[in-house]
Design a protein around this motif. Structure first.
Motif, PDB file in Angstrom:
ATOM      1  N   PHE A   1      22.839 -14.721 -28.492  1.00 42.79           N
ATOM      2  CA  PHE A   1      21.793 -14.273 -27.576  1.00 42.79           C
ATOM      3  C   PHE A   1      21.827 -15.047 -26.267  1.00 42.79           C
ATOM      4  O   PHE A   1      21.690 -14.474 -25.186  1.00 42.79           O
ATOM      5  N   ILE A   2      22.044 -16.349 -26.373  1.00 44.20           N
ATOM      6  CA  ILE A   2      22.037 -17.166 -25.158  1.00 44.20           C
ATOM      7  C   ILE A   2      23.204 -16.795 -24.238  1.00 44.20           C
ATOM      8  O   ILE A   2      23.047 -16.650 -23.024  1.00 44.20           O
ATOM      9  N   PHE A   3      24.397 -16.550 -24.849  1.00 42.74           N
ATOM     10  CA  PHE A   3      25.544 -16.157 -24.027  1.00 42.74           C
ATOM     11  C   PHE A   3      25.363 -14.748 -23.472  1.00 42.74           C
ATOM     12  O   PHE A   3      25.762 -14.446 -22.352  1.00 42.74           O
ATOM     13  N   ASP A   4      24.763 -13.887 -24.292  1.00 39.97           N
ATOM     14  CA  ASP A   4      24.479 -12.530 -23.830  1.00 39.97           C
ATOM     15  C   ASP A   4      23.574 -12.567 -22.601  1.00 39.97           C
ATOM     16  O   ASP A   4      23.802 -11.851 -21.627  1.00 39.97           O
ATOM     17  N   SER A   5      22.581 -13.434 -22.636  1.00 44.07           N
ATOM     18  CA  SER A   5      21.657 -13.540 -21.503  1.00 44.07           C
ATOM     19  C   SER A   5      22.344 -14.166 -20.296  1.00 44.07           C
ATOM     20  O   SER A   5      22.098 -13.778 -19.151  1.00 44.07           O
ATOM     21  N   ILE A   6      23.215 -15.156 -20.559  1.00 42.38           N
ATOM     22  CA  ILE A   6      23.998 -15.732 -19.463  1.00 42.38           C
ATOM     23  C   ILE A   6      24.880 -14.651 -18.840  1.00 42.38           C
ATOM     24  O   ILE A   6      24.972 -14.529 -17.614  1.00 42.38           O
ATOM     25  N   GLY A   7      25.515 -13.840 -19.697  1.00 44.11           N
ATOM     26  CA  GLY A   7      26.339 -12.745 -19.196  1.00 44.11           C
ATOM     27  C   GLY A   7      25.515 -11.783 -18.353  1.00 44.11           C
ATOM     28  O   GLY A   7      25.932 -11.369 -17.268  1.00 44.11           O
ATOM     29  N   LEU A   8      24.328 -11.441 -18.847  1.00 43.45           N
ATOM     30  CA  LEU A   8      23.440 -10.535 -18.109  1.00 43.45           C
ATOM     31  C   LEU A   8      23.153 -11.078 -16.713  1.00 43.45           C
ATOM     32  O   LEU A   8      23.278 -10.365 -15.712  1.00 43.45           O
ATOM     33  N   GLY A   9      22.793 -12.353 -16.656  1.00 44.39           N
ATOM     34  CA  GLY A   9      22.478 -12.954 -15.361  1.00 44.39           C
ATOM     35  C   GLY A   9      23.697 -13.055 -14.463  1.00 44.39           C
ATOM     36  O   GLY A   9      23.649 -12.713 -13.280  1.00 44.39           O
ATOM     37  N   LEU A  10      24.801 -13.515 -15.056  1.00 37.58           N
ATOM     38  CA  LEU A  10      26.018 -13.704 -14.249  1.00 37.58           C
ATOM     39  C   LEU A  10      26.554 -12.388 -13.709  1.00 37.58           C
ATOM     40  O   LEU A  10      26.910 -12.289 -12.525  1.00 37.58           O
ATOM     41  N   PHE A  11      26.617 -11.355 -14.564  1.00 30.39           N
ATOM     42  CA  PHE A  11      27.145 -10.062 -14.125  1.00 30.39           C
ATOM     43  C   PHE A  11      26.260  -9.466 -13.030  1.00 30.39           C
ATOM     44  O   PHE A  11      26.757  -8.821 -12.103  1.00 30.39           O
ATOM     45  N   THR A  12      24.941  -9.691 -13.151  1.00 29.57           N
ATOM     46  CA  THR A  12      24.033  -9.230 -12.093  1.00 29.57           C
ATOM     47  C   THR A  12      24.419  -9.838 -10.756  1.00 29.57           C
ATOM     48  O   THR A  12      24.545  -9.148  -9.740  1.00 29.57           O
ATOM     49  N   ILE A  13      24.627 -11.158 -10.776  1.00 31.91           N
ATOM     50  CA  ILE A  13      24.921 -11.864  -9.529  1.00 31.91           C
ATOM     51  C   ILE A  13      26.301 -11.505  -8.987  1.00 31.91           C
ATOM     52  O   ILE A  13      26.476 -11.299  -7.782  1.00 31.91           O
TER      53      ILE A  13
ATOM     54  N   ILE B   1      34.950 -19.141 -16.230  1.00 27.87           N
ATOM     55  CA  ILE B   1      34.724 -19.399 -17.657  1.00 27.87           C
ATOM     56  C   ILE B   1      33.488 -18.659 -18.154  1.00 27.87           C
ATOM     57  O   ILE B   1      33.490 -18.041 -19.230  1.00 27.87           O
ATOM     58  N   LEU B   2      32.399 -18.693 -17.357  1.00 27.36           N
ATOM     59  CA  LEU B   2      31.187 -17.977 -17.754  1.00 27.36           C
ATOM     60  C   LEU B   2      31.453 -16.471 -17.828  1.00 27.36           C
ATOM     61  O   LEU B   2      30.955 -15.780 -18.727  1.00 27.36           O
ATOM     62  N   ASP B   3      32.251 -15.971 -16.897  1.00 28.62           N
ATOM     63  CA  ASP B   3      32.604 -14.562 -16.878  1.00 28.62           C
ATOM     64  C   ASP B   3      33.328 -14.175 -18.166  1.00 28.62           C
ATOM     65  O   ASP B   3      32.984 -13.187 -18.821  1.00 28.62           O
ATOM     66  N   LEU B   4      34.323 -14.987 -18.563  1.00 28.99           N
ATOM     67  CA  LEU B   4      35.065 -14.703 -19.790  1.00 28.99           C
ATOM     68  C   LEU B   4      34.152 -14.800 -21.009  1.00 28.99           C
ATOM     69  O   LEU B   4      34.220 -13.979 -21.916  1.00 28.99           O
ATOM     70  N   LEU B   5      33.269 -15.817 -21.035  1.00 30.13           N
ATOM     71  CA  LEU B   5      32.340 -15.964 -22.157  1.00 30.13           C
ATOM     72  C   LEU B   5      31.396 -14.768 -22.242  1.00 30.13           C
ATOM     73  O   LEU B   5      31.145 -14.227 -23.328  1.00 30.13           O
ATOM     74  N   GLY B   6      30.840 -14.374 -21.100  1.00 29.28           N
ATOM     75  CA  GLY B   6      29.947 -13.217 -21.081  1.00 29.28           C
ATOM     76  C   GLY B   6      30.672 -11.960 -21.549  1.00 29.28           C
ATOM     77  O   GLY B   6      30.142 -11.181 -22.350  1.00 29.28           O
TER      78      GLY B   6
ATOM     79  N   LEU C   1      23.397  -2.305  -7.690  1.00 31.32           N
ATOM     80  CA  LEU C   1      24.749  -2.488  -8.231  1.00 31.32           C
ATOM     81  C   LEU C   1      24.814  -3.707  -9.139  1.00 31.32           C
ATOM     82  O   LEU C   1      25.612  -3.744 -10.078  1.00 31.32           O
ATOM     83  N   GLY C   2      23.989  -4.716  -8.864  1.00 31.17           N
ATOM     84  CA  GLY C   2      23.907  -5.851  -9.777  1.00 31.17           C
ATOM     85  C   GLY C   2      23.428  -5.408 -11.149  1.00 31.17           C
ATOM     86  O   GLY C   2      24.023  -5.769 -12.178  1.00 31.17           O
ATOM     87  N   ILE C   3      22.356  -4.611 -11.166  1.00 30.01           N
ATOM     88  CA  ILE C   3      21.830  -4.111 -12.439  1.00 30.01           C
ATOM     89  C   ILE C   3      22.872  -3.234 -13.133  1.00 30.01           C
ATOM     90  O   ILE C   3      23.103  -3.357 -14.340  1.00 30.01           O
ATOM     91  N   VAL C   4      23.518  -2.349 -12.363  1.00 32.83           N
ATOM     92  CA  VAL C   4      24.542  -1.475 -12.946  1.00 32.83           C
ATOM     93  C   VAL C   4      25.646  -2.309 -13.598  1.00 32.83           C
ATOM     94  O   VAL C   4      26.053  -2.051 -14.730  1.00 32.83           O
ATOM     95  N   SER C   5      26.117  -3.337 -12.885  1.00 31.14           N
ATOM     96  CA  SER C   5      27.167  -4.207 -13.435  1.00 31.14           C
ATOM     97  C   SER C   5      26.737  -4.825 -14.757  1.00 31.14           C
ATOM     98  O   SER C   5      27.533  -4.972 -15.677  1.00 31.14           O
ATOM     99  N   ALA C   6      25.463  -5.208 -14.828  1.00 36.32           N
ATOM    100  CA  ALA C   6      24.998  -5.966 -15.983  1.00 36.32           C
ATOM    101  C   ALA C   6      24.658  -5.077 -17.170  1.00 36.32           C
ATOM    102  O   ALA C   6      24.876  -5.472 -18.318  1.00 36.32           O
TER     103      ALA C   6
END
Lengths: 209, 209, 209
Positions: B94-106, B9-14, B125-130
């Motif tokens: 902004f909050i979802f964008d930041s959640i996406g940033l963190g989640l995609f990194t991980i 769900i977080l992935d889809l939201l991000g 690769l985490g940074i690249v993904s994000a």
């Protein structure tokens, strides 16, 4: 020194010089620390990465060799310590940049030959290995890639690749062949700067005027 | 809710929030419908795609999950319906964008670890993904990538990746570890905006003046 | 003439016309010979290359078919010989450009179907095959990709792909199906130019004024 070690050292040196050119370009455009690192990284490793992705040689080379990350970090430290004088040093860097250009051309050519691709494709991949890092750097800093316009750069890479191919046809010793090809690339670049050679253009517009 | 579902769900939201930022950027530059869709798509999925291509994890992830196409289409519908108010909503986005940033990194870090790549490469690769989705968005709309300049963005991604790595060294429960890392990314980004933090630069030019 | 041969000839013709548009764009920006060749090459082959890289179909197609290098070289020779009159010829080139657009869409769609990807993904890869060469050309010459803004271009590709898909659902003979789809792409593009059709936009900003 065994050939393999010499190539490895030249590879690291070429990578370092390419990375410095990327870091300098990033800092002059006011990129932050991570931005400078990434631009330095893609400048140094983007050419080989593009080659590997097109060939399907994945994971791409630098993922299996962490030392390249260290080289880019070293480039940042050197830029931090020596930047005001880097404009002077640039002339000395020029020689390593040209060595890198020649070496990356040959490494790309060899990798394509090992993958049993044809000669023209291998020459193309040699050029891609040598010049696409700079192309990606210019795209990411929103500039028309200099390489296509200002210098005998891609042409020197092509000349080095052709010469190396001829040498391998004549069964010249690999080390000697690589050495000669790299020297010719350095020579072409040096003479281009010394004599103000410009890249040849397709003379299209002229007939119109 | 099981962890896997939460991540999904977080992935889809991000993805949705990243896609909205792409669609808005495209429409503000007067791209047409297909252009807006493509820019939304590359913004949301370009980071993970770059990671997958570099790793050789092909066909890339979104080819096997059509729902991402639907998410980008949803982003376009939402932009159509709510754009005039999107500038207000942006603060909430902004909050979802930041959640996406963190989640995609991980997620990028984990995928690299599963492929048995080294820690520094996995962080990269985490940074690249994000962040590379945004980089490609800016390149395609002919801008210097903002991410390299304006915000504590890639650095927040790096911090999240490092923290997640530390957590996994300390054998913290995976869900808790991911949660903490994402929260820290959101916190860093929020404080950067609140306190006007600027990204650190390599202080090169200063010595010259 | 067998279908396979017809497709092969249309493929080479489409590649040639795409390459010419790249070479002209490069020369008008004063790129040198190698630069013009590379821009011609990426314009003609960048779309299929992007598709192949995303799908993991590597080495990418042109590495196994040297004749594409020859086609790009031919494009440069034709530009050299006929440039002053190319602005007139462009109107005739338009038809081949549109044929290339339709054909590359269908070839991309087919390749994705053979790889057992889903219909929406295959449609997307058809568009990518047809338009990303031009996108890369515009990025490398530092322009906002025209394709996203000025013409019914990507939409015509989408229409052709959809029609071809419908035809294959109805089990229309493959050759006929391809022919009809390409004709419709050419027709849409021609009517767009004749009647000054503009691409539809997401009507966002309007509500604000």
């Amino acid at each position: 020194m065994p050939l393999q070690d010499l190539i490895y050292i030249l590879d690291l040196l070429g990578t370092l010089v390419f990375a410095i050119s990327g870091v300098v370009a990033a800092v002059e455009r006011k990129f932050d620390l991570v931005g400078a690192f990434i631009i330095g990284f893609v400048t140094a490793l983007g050419g080989g990465t593009t080659r590997d992705v097109l060939m399907g040689a994945t994971p791409v080379n630098w993922m299996l060799h962490e030392e390249y990350l260290g080289i880019v970090a070293l480039a940042m430290i050197l830029c931090y310590l020596f930047y005001p004088r880097l404009s002077h040093i640039r002339r000395s860097l020029f020689i390593f940049d040209s060595i890198g250009l020649g070496l990356f051309t040959i490494l790309g050519f060899q990798k394509a030959m090992i993958a049993e691709l044809s000669i023209p494709i291998a020459l193309m991949l040699g050029i891609v290995s040598a010049v696409f890092g700079g192309v990606i750097r210019d795209v990411l800093t929103n500039q028309v890639p200099l390489i296509f316009r200002k210098e005998i750069y891609a042409l020197a890479s092509l000349a080095g690749g052709l010469l190396y191919w001829l040498g391998s046809l004549l069964e010249v010793n690999t080390a000697l062949n690589a050495l000669i090809s790299i020297c010719v690339v350095v020579l072409i670049r040096s003479m281009a700067v010394a004599y103000g050679w410009e890249s040849p253009f397709l003379p299209l517009g002229r007939k119109e005027h």
